[in-house]
Design a protein around this motif. Structure first.
Motif, PDB file in Angstrom:
ATOM      1  N   ASN A   1     -16.301 -22.369 -28.084  1.00 18.39           N
ATOM      2  CA  ASN A   1     -15.366 -23.476 -28.170  1.00 18.39           C
ATOM      3  C   ASN A   1     -14.022 -22.998 -28.713  1.00 18.39           C
ATOM      4  N   VAL A   2     -13.524 -21.942 -28.068  1.00 16.14           N
ATOM      5  CA  VAL A   2     -12.227 -21.378 -28.430  1.00 16.14           C
ATOM      6  C   VAL A   2     -11.142 -22.187 -27.738  1.00 16.14           C
ATOM      7  N   TYR A   3     -10.061 -22.453 -28.470  1.00 18.39           N
ATOM      8  CA  TYR A   3      -8.906 -23.116 -27.870  1.00 18.39           C
ATOM      9  C   TYR A   3      -7.660 -22.324 -28.222  1.00 18.39           C
ATOM     10  N   GLY A   4      -6.691 -22.359 -27.324  1.00 13.98           N
ATOM     11  CA  GLY A   4      -5.432 -21.670 -27.573  1.00 13.98           C
ATOM     12  C   GLY A   4      -4.687 -21.386 -26.295  1.00 13.98           C
ATOM     13  N   PRO A   5      -3.512 -20.783 -26.425  1.00 14.63           N
ATOM     14  CA  PRO A   5      -2.631 -20.599 -25.271  1.00 14.63           C
ATOM     15  C   PRO A   5      -3.220 -19.709 -24.180  1.00 14.63           C
ATOM     16  N   ASN A   6      -2.674 -19.920 -22.994  1.00 15.14           N
ATOM     17  CA  ASN A   6      -2.958 -19.117 -21.805  1.00 15.14           C
ATOM     18  C   ASN A   6      -4.356 -19.338 -21.232  1.00 15.14           C
ATOM     19  N   GLU A   7      -4.869 -20.530 -21.389  1.00 18.20           N
ATOM     20  CA  GLU A   7      -6.135 -20.907 -20.763  1.00 18.20           C
ATOM     21  C   GLU A   7      -5.896 -21.823 -19.574  1.00 18.20           C
ATOM     22  N   TYR A   8      -4.649 -21.910 -19.162  1.00 17.90           N
ATOM     23  CA  TYR A   8      -4.232 -22.894 -18.171  1.00 17.90           C
ATOM     24  C   TYR A   8      -4.895 -22.693 -16.812  1.00 17.90           C
ATOM     25  N   HIS A   9      -5.315 -21.503 -16.501  1.00 20.34           N
ATOM     26  CA  HIS A   9      -5.926 -21.173 -15.208  1.00 20.34           C
ATOM     27  C   HIS A   9      -7.392 -21.602 -15.115  1.00 20.34           C
ATOM     28  N   LYS A  10      -7.981 -22.076 -16.200  1.00 21.76           N
ATOM     29  CA  LYS A  10      -9.422 -22.315 -16.258  1.00 21.76           C
ATOM     30  C   LYS A  10      -9.869 -23.647 -15.668  1.00 21.76           C
ATOM     31  N   GLY A  11      -8.924 -24.440 -15.197  1.00 22.11           N
ATOM     32  CA  GLY A  11      -9.284 -25.710 -14.572  1.00 22.11           C
ATOM     33  C   GLY A  11     -10.111 -26.592 -15.488  1.00 22.11           C
ATOM     34  N   GLY A  12     -11.221 -27.107 -14.982  1.00 18.88           N
ATOM     35  CA  GLY A  12     -12.084 -28.001 -15.749  1.00 18.88           C
ATOM     36  C   GLY A  12     -12.790 -27.334 -16.914  1.00 18.88           C
ATOM     37  N   GLN A  13     -12.728 -26.012 -17.001  1.00 19.89           N
ATOM     38  CA  GLN A  13     -13.385 -25.294 -18.091  1.00 19.89           C
ATOM     39  C   GLN A  13     -12.430 -24.988 -19.248  1.00 19.89           C
ATOM     40  N   ARG A  14     -11.182 -25.448 -19.139  1.00 16.69           N
ATOM     41  CA  ARG A  14     -10.248 -25.210 -20.248  1.00 16.69           C
ATOM     42  C   ARG A  14     -10.671 -26.051 -21.452  1.00 16.69           C
ATOM     43  N   SER A  15     -10.144 -25.723 -22.615  1.00 19.24           N
ATOM     44  CA  SER A  15     -10.574 -26.396 -23.836  1.00 19.24           C
ATOM     45  C   SER A  15     -10.286 -27.890 -23.786  1.00 19.24           C
ATOM     46  N   VAL A  16     -11.010 -28.627 -24.594  1.00 13.55           N
ATOM     47  CA  VAL A  16     -10.802 -30.066 -24.676  1.00 13.55           C
ATOM     48  C   VAL A  16      -9.415 -30.354 -25.249  1.00 13.55           C
ATOM     49  N   VAL A  17      -8.909 -29.481 -26.113  1.00 18.06           N
ATOM     50  CA  VAL A  17      -7.550 -29.651 -26.631  1.00 18.06           C
ATOM     51  C   VAL A  17      -6.573 -29.719 -25.463  1.00 18.06           C
TER      52      VAL A  17
END
Length: 154
Positions: A1-17
């Motif tokens: 459950n890591v959140y932070g910048p540059n996860e934008y490409h992950k679509g529906g798997q990006r963080s809840v934040v």
């Protein structure tokens, strides 16, 4: 459950934040899952959310301490609710939380984990003593220093 910048490409798997942010920024409601477990309130499902900067700090510490080896859990060691997370995103945008609840999809109900929390004893015994960023501080940094900027990759 890591959140932070540059996860934008992950679509529906990006963080809840990252998923909550656009709703919070517009001042619109965000929907969390209702609980189908009587031990947890709606939005009260718990996860060990960790700021990516804390993960990087642990990795750098491991590089600086080559005698430390093994497999380690990594989290804050403190589970927080999805409601806490969503509220922190709204607070970071300067908006009042607007959280609604929707039914969890039936296919998830029997498999859903209501509580996850990293056991940090092994990493602490290995000598890692730095504190972890609070959920509120990590989300505030992520929102204000990345997501709210015109170029979120800045």
């Amino acid at each position: 459950n890591v959140y932070g910048p540059n996860e934008y490409h992950k679509g529906g798997q990006r963080s809840v934040v990252h998923q909550v942010y656009p709703y919070a920024a517009r001042g619109e409601p965000f929907q969390l899952f209702k609980s189908h477990n009587p031990n947890y309130a709606d939005g009260g499902q718990l996860r060990d959310f960790i700021w990516v900067g804390d993960c990087v700090r642990v990795m750098l510490w491991l590089l600086e301490n080559p005698k430390v080896c093994g497999l380690f859990n990594l989290g804050t060691g403190k589970a927080r609710s999805f409601r806490d997370l969503a509220s922190a995103v709204y607070a970071a945008t300067g908006k009042e939380p607007q959280i609604q609840y929707r039914d969890m999809p039936a296919e998830l109900r029997g498999k859903y984990q209501y509580f996850t929390e990293a056991n940090m004893i092994k990493l602490r015994k290995a000598g890692y003593s730095n504190p972890f960023t609070s959920l509120e501080d990590g989300i505030k940094t992520y929102v204000q220093d990345y997501l709210a900027l015109p170029d979120s990759y800045a």
